[in-house]
Write an enzyme that holds these catalytic residues in place. Structure first.
Site, short mmCIF file in Angstrom:
data_model
loop_
_atom_site.label_atom_id
_atom_site.label_comp_id
_atom_site.label_asym_id
_atom_site.label_seq_id
_atom_site.Cartn_x
_atom_site.Cartn_y
_atom_site.Cartn_z
N ASP A 253 0.83 -1.20 0.00
CA ASP A 253 0.00 0.00 0.00
C ASP A 253 0.87 1.26 0.00
OD1 ASP A 253 -2.74 1.21 0.62
OD2 ASP A 253 -1.55 1.98 2.29
N GLU B 200 1.12 -0.55 -5.08
CA GLU B 200 0.12 0.48 -5.28
C GLU B 200 0.88 1.79 -5.43
OE1 GLU B 200 -3.51 3.05 -3.37
OE2 GLU B 200 -1.76 2.49 -2.19
#
Ligand code: GLC
Ligand code: CA
Length: 932
Positions: A200, A242
């Site tokens: 993330d 990401e």
């Protein structure tokens, strides 16, 4: 290294939103586990879970308070482990979140850091500053809720750095202890069996003065260390980045194949929506052209929507204005730099646009990600805060709480969607599973299709130019497999001319329907596409055998057939051939290819799922036994057909002769104690003799389930005569097979059989028994198959016709006139036949009915249609016919058409017709003997 992720279809889901097993209003691991069958049936093979760790849930779990546990609302570690086992058992890999840029401010590390003295190892876990002046000019990501990347902490007496919410302090990756702690966390999860980790917010790991603090080389160094640590332990796990960045900035996240295995393609996603709204392919072709090559062991991750807003960070200012105006007219739909809406509402619930978008998602280079609920077209709730409007409970049924939970609605973590368009009463899994044409079932078909070919996940991409910019055309190719994709981005039907000359000679086969399109030639390939439509064509060097009309004579040589026949072991006795496991082996290995070789088999164009013997039994026992069997064929489209198949197990000269001249009639070889062949028994004289004997003696033939019963008409004995009759197979193979007995009887074998009386037998029997009409063959007898619940006519011996003699062969040689004569003859006979049929008013099935004006009109319209088709056919073949033949035949057909039209008009003007109709028009059945 295993690169399973290249062929994956990822489903993104939230444990909390999927299914609540203990009715506390919150989805949990046991609930998710209970829905794995649903995901397996959908066809996905990887499941990405949003964070499910202990957390104050101020960023829906991306604010982690304990990296190694499971949030108590979602279950226990044991629940998680059981879920992992069950997912893996179904061939579903699991991807979880490794959120390392930041923790929750409730994480013990942060609580310790803020209390520890400045400069201490504990404090150094996070990024601190005395002033807010450091790292000036770094953008704020959550523009709606944060005004600075620095927040003050009283206990520490300092500011801490955070790229997201102020309650999410960033970890300090300049401190090697932080990376050690992160690697320990990673190992805990991969050791628990997790197949992939989504990293993330990975561009923001390291901060440096004077930079934008994104994509720094030091950050890539950290990623290489993470990858190395992973590769040291496992070679089948995967890291996804990401990194919401421009293509050129995302590319380094693959490194030289030594950072992340996969990275999301953020800039592509908004441009797909832009192209759709502008009805212009340019935004898509442009971004894909600018997408750099990635290392061999890497893959793009593609998505249409996810749990966040549709981000517009990676578009220009003008494009952003356009997107807001086109897709988020209501300011409530906007959040930060993006649009917080689900897929279906974005395209105003247009099923065609949803399908088109998925066709792009599934055919662009990369691995597609489906966001939960989008497979049924779920809606959103823009009145819920943050991005919660796209994270509402999964809609399973139309029951309370969408079938997600049985708790009181007030206790749900979030209200399910309830509006009339997208509400769970209208949109839910249960309803869509029932309807074959639902979005859900369409998605299943598309997923299954994509999984058939590796070209989608691994192939190259090349655009095919065309003048019409509303049409997007590209070719995907991989290891000899070529797929041509054509998409119409506009709402209206569009024509397109494509230069496909380099594929000259190949045949495009449309993949969803297996329809063969015209072969590609020299001239531009012309296609038309309905609005928002798409085609996936597999380019095949040879027309596919799936749709080939005559597989038996197309390319299957006798040698091939002989070589492909499987051999089964049998003892000395062959009359038990079908009673044991050899029957199953035949069904599994040779029945379907055998059927496809038979001229009479009508299902060649339909993909077959399976075929098996529905019933069987010996017609004659002994060393070379004969069998009557009924075979049932299951088609992939759900259809089912039954065929009568006489079989013999034999050896000897006549079998050898058949194997040499007509090997397609062989079903299998027998080996073991004796060697022989299982073969279509209509070539065996003894089969006819056995049938005749059963008629003579009126002896039934018992089968495993049902029974074959002989039936005779009154004139049987007279028609049959005395003594033995030599049997011979007649003429070429057709839809049905015929055997002649001397010059007295013909046995017509109806291959495809259906319940109820066969119209051929029924009408023939009626004419023989109840009328004086003698222009049709008389029916002497027939065989009926009776099984629990069904009676079927299989065959009928009829006296040989001497009609042939009446067909004026001399006249036929003089081309013209002959046709007229025979047409007249046929007409007269048909009329006589109809009179005979209409003469019986007592038998109910044959009672005449009025032939209405409409019926006549329909008949005429039919004839006109036939004439028109003939003239079209002639038009199409004009080039291949001699000039004079072409023009004279065309004018003949045109005249016929005109005459029929005139009839039609006259009929319309003069309504009175006195006719009756008999059996046939009304029954509307597909007569089994129709084409023989
Ligand atoms: C990622 C997540 C998002 C979250 C953010 C901060 O962008 O996708 O949902 O809010 O990180 O953790
Ligand atoms: Ca629960």
């Amino acid at each position: 290294m295993s690169d399973w992720f290249k062929d994956a279809i990822i489903y993104e889901a939230h444990v909390r939103a999927f299914f609540d097993s203990n009715n506390d209003g919150i989805g949990d691991f046991p609930g998710l586990t209970s829905k794995l069958d649903y995901l397996q049936a959908l066809g996905i093979n990887a499941l990405w879970l949003l964070p499910f760790y202990p957390s104050p849930l101020r960023d829906d779990g991306y604010d982690i308070a304990d990296y190694e546990g499971v949030h108590p609302s979602y279950g226990t570690i044991q629940d998680f482990e059981r879920f992992m086992d069950e997912a893996h058992r179904r061939g579903i890999r699991v991807i979880t979140e490794l959120v390392i840029n930041h923790t929750s401010d409730q994480h013990p590390w942060f609580q310790a850091a803020r209390r520890a003295p400045a400069g201490s190892p504990e404090r150094e876990f996070y990024v601190w500053s005395e002033t807010k002046q450091k790292y000036q000019g770094v953008r704020i990501i959550f523009t709606d809720s944060e005004t600075s990347n620095w927040s003050w902490d009283d206990a520490a007496g300092a500011y801490y750095w955070h790229r997201f919410f102020h309650h999410q302090p960033d970890l300090n990756f300049d401190n090697p202890n932080v990376l050690d702690a992160v690697l320990k966390t990673m190992n805990v999860w991969v050791d628990r069996g997790v197949d992939g980790l989504r990293l993330d917010a990975v561009p923001y790991l390291i901060e440096r003065e004077g930079t934008i603090c994104e994509n720094l080389e030091e950050t890539h160094a950290i990623l290489r260390k993470i990858r190395r640590a992973m590769d040291e332990r496992y070679n089948d796990r995967m890291l996804i980045a990401e990194a919401n960045q421009w293509p050129a900035d995302v590319r380094p996240y693959f490194g030289d194949g030594d950072e992340c295995h996969m990275a999301f393609h953020f800039p592509l996603m908004p441009r797909i929506f832009m192209a759709l709204r502008q009805e212009d392919r340019h935004p898509i072709t442009e971004i894909l052209r600018q997408t750099p090559e990635i290392p061999e062991n890497s893959q793009w991750g593609l998505f249409l929507r996810n749990h966040d807003e549709l981000t517009l960070e990676m578009v220009t200012d003008e494009e952003r204005d356009y997107m807001y105006q086109a897709y988020a007219a209501d300011p409530r739909m906007r959040i930060n730099v993006g649009i917080r809406r689900r897929l279906a509402p974005l395209v105003e619930n247009s099923r065609r646009q949803i399908e088109l978008l998925h066709s792009l998602l599934f055919s662009f280079p990369g691995t597609p990600v489906i966001y939960y609920g989008d497979e049924i077209g779920m809606g959103d709730n823009i009145y819920l805060g943050d991005r919660n409007g796209v994270r509402t409970p999964m809609q399973w049924t139309s029951d309370r709480n969408a079938g997600f939970s049985r708790t009181d609605p007030a206790q749900l973590y979030a209200p399910p969607i309830m509006d009339p368009v997208y509400g769970y009463q209208a949109i839910n899994v249960e309803a869509q599973e029932r309807s074959p044409f639902s979005l859900l079932n369409w998605m299943k078909r598309l997923i299954a299709l994509r999984k058939q070919l590796k070209v989608f996940g691994r192939g190259t991409l090349e655009f095919v130019p065309s003048a019409n910019r509303k049409i997007l055309t590209y070719v995907r190719a991989f290891e000899g497999e070529t797929v041509l994709c054509v998409a119409n981005l506009s709402r209206t039907v569009q024509p397109v001319e494509l230069d496909l000359s380099r594929f000259k000679g190949m045949t495009p086969v449309e993949m969803l329907g297996l329809t063969e399109f015209p072969r590609i030639g020299e001239v531009p390939y012309f296609l038309t596409l309905p609005g928002y439509n798409f085609y996936w064509f597999r380019l095949q060097a040879q027309p596919s055998s799936i749709t080939g009309q005559r597989l038996s004579d197309a390319g299957t040589s006798s040698d091939d057939i002989r070589a492909s026949l499987p051999a089964f072991f049998m003892g000395v006795a062959w009359d038990t051939l079908l009673d044991g496991n050899v029957r199953t082996l035949i069904e599994r290995e040779s029945l379907v290819p055998f059927l496809q070789r038979q001229r009479w088999f009508g299902g060649k164009a339909r993909p077959i799922r399976a075929a098996h013997f529905l019933d069987w039994g010996p017609v004659r026992r002994g060393s070379d036994p004969l069998f009557a069997t009924i075979v049932e064929v299951d088609y992939q489209d759900g259809g089912r057909e039954r065929y009568f198949l006489p079989l013999g197990a034999a050896k000897g000269a006549h079998v050898d002769a058949t194997m040499a001249s007509a090997p397609q009639l062989a079903l299998a070889r027998l080996t073991g104690a004796r060697k022989g062949v299982v073969i279509d028994a209509t070539v065996d004289e003894r089969y006819g003799a056995a049938l005749l004997e059963s008629f003579d003696k009126l002896e039934s033939i018992p089968l495993k389930r049902g029974v074959l019963r002989p039936r005779r008409t009154d004139p049987y004995e007279q028609l049959r005569g005395d003594g033995p009759l030599a049997m011979r197979r007649i003429g070429a193979e057709q839809s049905n097979s015929s055997l002649a007995f001397g010059d007295r009887l013909i046995v017509k074998l109806f291959r495809r059989i259906e319940d109820g009386p066969n119209p051929d037998v029924e009408i023939g029997e009626h004419l023989t028994a109840h009328t004086a009409f003698r222009r049709s063959p008389q029916v002497a007898a027939w065989l009926e198959y009776e099984s629990p619940g069904a009676i079927i006519d299989l065959l009928g011996p009829e006296p040989l016709l001497d009609l042939a003699a009446m067909l004026t062969p001399q006249a036929i040689r003089e081309v013209s006139g002959a046709y007229i004569d025979s047409a007249q003859m046929l007409g007269r006979r048909t009329a006589e036949l109809h009179i005979a049929l209409a003469s019986d008013t007592r038998t109910q099935a044959f009672a005449p009915e009025p032939f209405a004006r409409d019926d006549y009109a329909r008949l005429l319209a039919d004839a006109i249609g036939q004439a028109r088709r003939a003239s079209e056919l002639l038009g199409g073949r004009a080039a291949t016919l001699p000039q004079d033949v072409a023009s004279s035949s065309r004018s003949a057909v045109e005249q016929a058409e005109q005459a029929l039209h005139a009839r039609h008009m006259a009929h319309a003007a003069k309504p009175r017709i006195s006719s009756v109709s008999i059996r046939g028009r009304r029954s509307g059945r597909d007569g089994q003997g129709r084409r023989s």
